[in-house]
Each structure stands twice: as structure tokens, then as C-alpha cells.
Scaffold this active site. Structure first.
Site, PDB file in Angstrom:
ATOM      1  N   HIS A 258       0.835  -1.199   0.000  1.00  0.00           N
ATOM      2  CA  HIS A 258       0.000   0.000   0.000  1.00  0.00           C
ATOM      3  C   HIS A 258       0.874   1.256   0.000  1.00  0.00           C
ATOM      4  O   HIS A 258       0.703   2.142  -0.853  1.00  0.00           O
ATOM      5  CB  HIS A 258      -0.901  -0.015   1.239  1.00  0.00           C
ATOM      6  N   GLU A 259       1.799   1.319   0.953  1.00  0.00           N
ATOM      7  CA  GLU A 259       2.647   2.506   1.039  1.00  0.00           C
ATOM      8  C   GLU A 259       3.605   2.597  -0.154  1.00  0.00           C
ATOM      9  O   GLU A 259       3.948   3.692  -0.593  1.00  0.00           O
ATOM     10  CB  GLU A 259       3.423   2.506   2.353  1.00  0.00           C
ATOM     11  N   HIS A 262       1.923   4.463  -2.856  1.00  0.00           N
ATOM     12  CA  HIS A 262       2.121   5.905  -2.670  1.00  0.00           C
ATOM     13  C   HIS A 262       3.530   6.297  -3.094  1.00  0.00           C
ATOM     14  O   HIS A 262       3.740   7.320  -3.760  1.00  0.00           O
ATOM     15  CB  HIS A 262       1.927   6.275  -1.198  1.00  0.00           C
ATOM     16  N   GLU A 288      -4.422   7.863  -3.293  1.00  0.00           N
ATOM     17  CA  GLU A 288      -4.938   6.627  -2.720  1.00  0.00           C
ATOM     18  C   GLU A 288      -5.224   5.596  -3.806  1.00  0.00           C
ATOM     19  O   GLU A 288      -5.131   4.385  -3.562  1.00  0.00           O
ATOM     20  CB  GLU A 288      -6.194   6.906  -1.904  1.00  0.00           C
TER      21      GLU A 288
END
Length: 496
Positions: A258-259, A262, A288
Site C-alpha cells: 500500500h505505502e 504511494h 490513494e
């Protein structure tokens, strides 16, 4: 020959140097800062935030902006800079400094209150931050409600009324999907083999996966924190954080994916444009979308685990006895959870609907801060059918309000919608779908670089999605994805 735009760029980058210095010590605050140092750190962040604001709203900057407008070079970029300048000049430096200090102290108070599950000790800080948010909204101005001005900070072009209408449309289908997905998971009762999953092995495996997706460890790193996040400290300096569960290696893995999503976005922005709209992310909803795309559409897919499960077995030998189908059933397990960051795809958006409704009422003055725990529990029962046992697993679980991030939460669901639409569109492109089916994600990343990352924050988020996918943003692809993954008979594989 130097131009007016060159001069404007120089001033913008000077402001970016100061803002990025604040980011460095903010990252340190969330990772390594000793507990007794918070008060001084709050003063440091407050001063740097005020100084960055002074540079961004100075007379010299305004004059350079006007000269660049007269020069008529790069009109879209200059128009974006004008919007940012006009918005920034409506806030006095004193307010910016006060908010930075209140947020820094608020995060410390939140962390302490969460440990003891005592909302009352955090409530005064929330009162302060809520007051600052209302003051900012009044200074920025709005047509319908103050919450619109706060939303615009994170997602240009959306309104509370528009978000509410979207969420009202989504709510019944999301509740149906969630209920059916949970029931199906309970019938199968698939679980990962028992731990322990050593943290050192998790770190090694996570780093291999992040690098395979394209995350550049020469321009970033992964650290440990209580609340996973990604932050950019400057060009070629992107920091990811995660947390580890000794009994479940997928918790940190999906956190890293997830990170890293980003981080891939930040590493894909034009480094030479750092500090300018052309080198910034378009919105939190777009940001996101990148994290959700890599975490969920890639990281929880069959092609991904066809490649990576054998590698995981090398790190965690207890996985040797689980079949791919059983592993995927465990990864796709749906259940109602008190904690948003632990929620699965099928139930996640219900958490966002709850937060949006509460903070909209808070900003409007319809909900008093002291009544937040009771209102939270009531909304949780209505949407998810459970009552949180304490504040730590209820209204104190998220850091966002302690950061002053009122208006932030809706961008998570917007990100889910954008992620599904982007992934579906990319997968339909010649060669990309075929590569995804083989767990080769280089063509997908290249497509995202061209259509999202390289374009910066000059287009509006809606225009960016429409240009990339050929249609305005909708919920169709997200709902279809959830229904296929959680209610369908097989894992979808993109066609080339």
C-alpha cells in the site's frame, strides 16, 4: 535569458526547501523522536510551517506570479500556481503556525489517549483542531457548507453534497456485498498457517516485493511505526513505514505494498518540478488510487501469488503445506472488523462512510466533540452491526483528526473507485493485461507513469481519470471488482 516563469519557479522551490525540512522532522517525530522531545518538536514544526507559508504568500511571490501570467508561458501551470497562491494568502501565518503546533501536540495526545482508551484526554485537542478547521473554511469561503472548503484541500472539485449522494448510492450495494462476502468466508473458514513469522524474514520478503514493483531503494527506505504512512522528504527521498504482526506476515506485506503504491507515485513525479504543481500529486483520491491499485488489485491477485507464494515459502516454511487456492481464500477472507486499517476490501468502505458522516456533522456544529464516542458507536452499529468495546477500537483508532485532517477520509473511497477504474483500463491495453497475468508489472507501472504520475497536479483529479480511462470517474469498476473477487466463482484475470 531568464524569464518571469523562471523567477517564479525559483521562489516556489525556496518554499519547497523549507516545507521539506518540516517534513524531515515530521517523519522523525513519527518514527524515532523521544517522548520528552515533543514540545520542542512542535515549536520547530510550527516555525518551519509558518516560514514556508510566508514564502508562499509573500509580495515578491505575488509579483512574480503576476509577471508570469503576463508572460503567458505555461498557462496551465501558472493557473495552478495562482489557485494555490490565492488560497494560501487567505490564511495568516499566525493561523498556519498555530495549526502546525496544535497538530503536533494533538498527535502526541492522541497516541497517549489511544493507549489508555480515554477519549476525554484527547477531546480538548480535537476541539482546538476543529476550531482551526472551521476558521480556515471561513477564510477560504464556500458556497454550501464549511466542509466543502476542507474537502477542497484534499480533492479539488468535490463537494459534501456530491460525496453524500455518491455514498448514499454506494451504501446499499456495499452492505450487501460485505454481508455476502463475510458469510461466504465464514463458511470456508480459510486461515493462514500459524506463526511465528519472524520480523527479519518479513522485512526481507517485503523489500523483495517492493523492489519488484519498481520502488527505488536508492531513493527511499522502509521503517517501522505504529501507524503506517508514506512521506516525501524531497526529490529522490521517499519514506515508507509499516508495522509487523508476528502471527501474520501479510499484515506488514500489504501495508508495504500500500505505502509502496504511494511511494511509486512520488518517485514517478517529475523530480525537476519538485515544489511546483507540475511536480506534485493531483489529490489524495488520486494518491490513494495508486496505493489501493498495488495493494489490492495486484497484491491480492492470483497471478501475483502464483509467482510470490513459492518465494514466501522460502522465508516462512510453514506455508509449504498450503495450496494456492487455500492461500487466496485466506487472503480474501472477509469479516467485520472494528479497525479500519485491518478491514478487508469488502467491508472497508463502510468505515469511510461512517467517518464522513461524523466529521461532516462535527464541522457543521451538529455533533459536539464530547458526544463523538457515542455517535461513533451508534453509526458503527448501524453500518457494521457491532459496538466497539472501547474508544481505542472506536473513535480513537485513526490519527487523522489529530493531524487536523478533517475532510481527508472521503478520499479513501474515492481512491478505491479510481484504483479499480485505472486498473481495468490499463488491463485492457495491448500487452499490459498479458503481462499482469504473468505477474510482470513493469508495463502497468509505465502506463501509470505516463497517464498519472508525469502529469502532476496541473489537471483536476476528475480530468486526470477521464483522460487516462476515457470516461469520467464512476463507481462501476470498483463494485464489479468487489463482486467478482468476493462473490464470483473465480479470481478475475485481466485479458491482454
Amino acid at each position: 535569458m531568464s524569464t518571469a516563469l523562471d523567477h517564479l519557479r525559483t521562489l516556489a522551490r525556496e518554499r519547497a526547501v523549507v516545507a521539506s525540512a518540516a517534513s524531515v522532522i515530521g517523519w522523525d517525530q513519527e518514527t524515532y523522536l523521544p517522548g520528552k522531545a515533543y514540545a520542542w518538536r512542535a515549536d520547530q514544526i510550527s516555525w518551519l510551517s509558518k516560514r514556508a507559508h510566508e514564502l508562499a504568500t509573500s509580495q515578491a511571490y505575488g509579483e512574480a506570479l503576476a509577471a508570469a501570467e503576463a508572460e503567458a508561458a505555461a498557462p496551465a501551470l501558472v493557473a495552478a500556481m495562482r489557485r494555490d497562491f490565492d488560497r494560501a494568502t487567505k490564511l495568516p501565518g499566525e493561523l498556519v503556525a498555530r495549526e502546525a503546533q496544535a497538530s503536533s501536540l494533538g498527535k502526541q495526545a492522541w497516541a497517549s489517549a489511544r493507549k489508555t482508551s480515554d477519549f476525554a484526554t484527547f477531546a480538548p485537542h480535537l476541539e482546538t483542531l476543529l476550531g482551526i478547521a472551521r476558521e480556515k473554511a471561513e477564510r477560504w469561503g464556500y458556497e454550501a457548507e464549511a466542509y466543502d472548503a476542507l474537502l477542497d484541500t484534499y480533492e479539488r472539485g468535490v463537494t459534501a453534497t456530491g460525496i453524500a449522494a455518491l455514498f448514499d448510492t454506494l451504501k446499499p450495494r456495499l452492505r450487501d456485498i460485505a454481508a455476502a462476502a463475510v458469510e461466504r468466508s465464514r463458511q470456508r473458514a480459510a486461515r493462514l498457517p500459524a506463526g511465528p513469522y519472524p520480523i527479519r524474514e518479513q522485512q526481507a520478503f517485503n523489500a523483495k516485493v517492493a523492489a519488484s514493483l519498481g520502488f527505488d531503494f536508492e531513493a527511499g527506505r522502509i521503517d517501522t511505526t505504529a501507524h503506517p504512512f508514506c512521506t516525501t522528504l524531497g526529490p529522490h527521498d521517499v519514506r515508507l513505514t509499516t508495522r509487523y504482526e508476528i502471527d501474520d506476515f501479510t499484515s506488514s506485506l500489504f501495508g508495504v505494498m500500500h505505502e509502496a503504491g504511494h511511494g511509486l507515485y512520488e518517485q514517478g513525479l517529475p523530480a525537476g518540478e519538485f515544489g511546483l504543481p507540475s511536480g506534485d500529486s493531483a489529490s489524495l483520491g488520486i494518491h490513494e488510487s495508486q496505493s489501493r491499485l498495488w495493494e489490492n488489485h495486484v497484491g491480492r491477485s492470483r497471478p501475483f501469488w502464483e509467482k510470490w507464494l513459492p518465494v514466501a515459502v522460502d522465508h516462512f516454511p510453514q506455508l509449504a503445506g498450503i495450496s494456492l487456492d487455500d492461500f487466496l481464500a485466506a487472503v480474501h477472507r472477509a469479516d467485520f472488523s472494528y479497525i479500519r486499517v485491518e478491514a478487508d476490501e469488502a467491508t472497508y468502505d463502510l468505515h469511510i462512510l461512517l467517518r464522513f458522516g461524523l466529521e461532516r456533522r462535527l464541522v457543521a456544529g451538529e455533533l459536539a466533540v464530547k458526544d463523538v464516542p457515542a455517535a461513533w458507536n451508534e453509526s458503527f452499529r448501524d453500518l457494521i452491526g457491532m459496538t466497539p468495546p472501547d474508544d481505542a477500537r472506536g473513535c480513537l483508532q485513526d490519527i487523522h483528526w489529530a493531524m487536523g485532517g478533517l475532510g481527508y477520509f472521503p478520499t479513501y473511497t474515492l481512491g478505491n473507485l479510481n484504483a479499480a477504474q485505472l486498473f481495468a483500463s490499463a488491463s485492457s491495453r495491448p500487452g499490459i493485461g498479458t503481462a499482469i497475468a504473468k505477474a510482470d508489472y513493469a508495463p502497468l507501472l509505465a502506463w501509470l507513469r505516463e497517464n498519472i504520475h508525469d502529469r502532476g497536479a496541473v489537471p483536476t483529479p476528475a480530468d486526470l481519470i477521464e483522460a487516462a480511462t476515457g470516461r469520467p470517474p464512476t463507481a462501476d469498476a470498483h463494485l464489479a471488482h468487489l463482486e467478482e473477487r468476493y462473490l464470483g466463482t473465480r479470481e478475475p484475470v485481466a485479458a491482454g
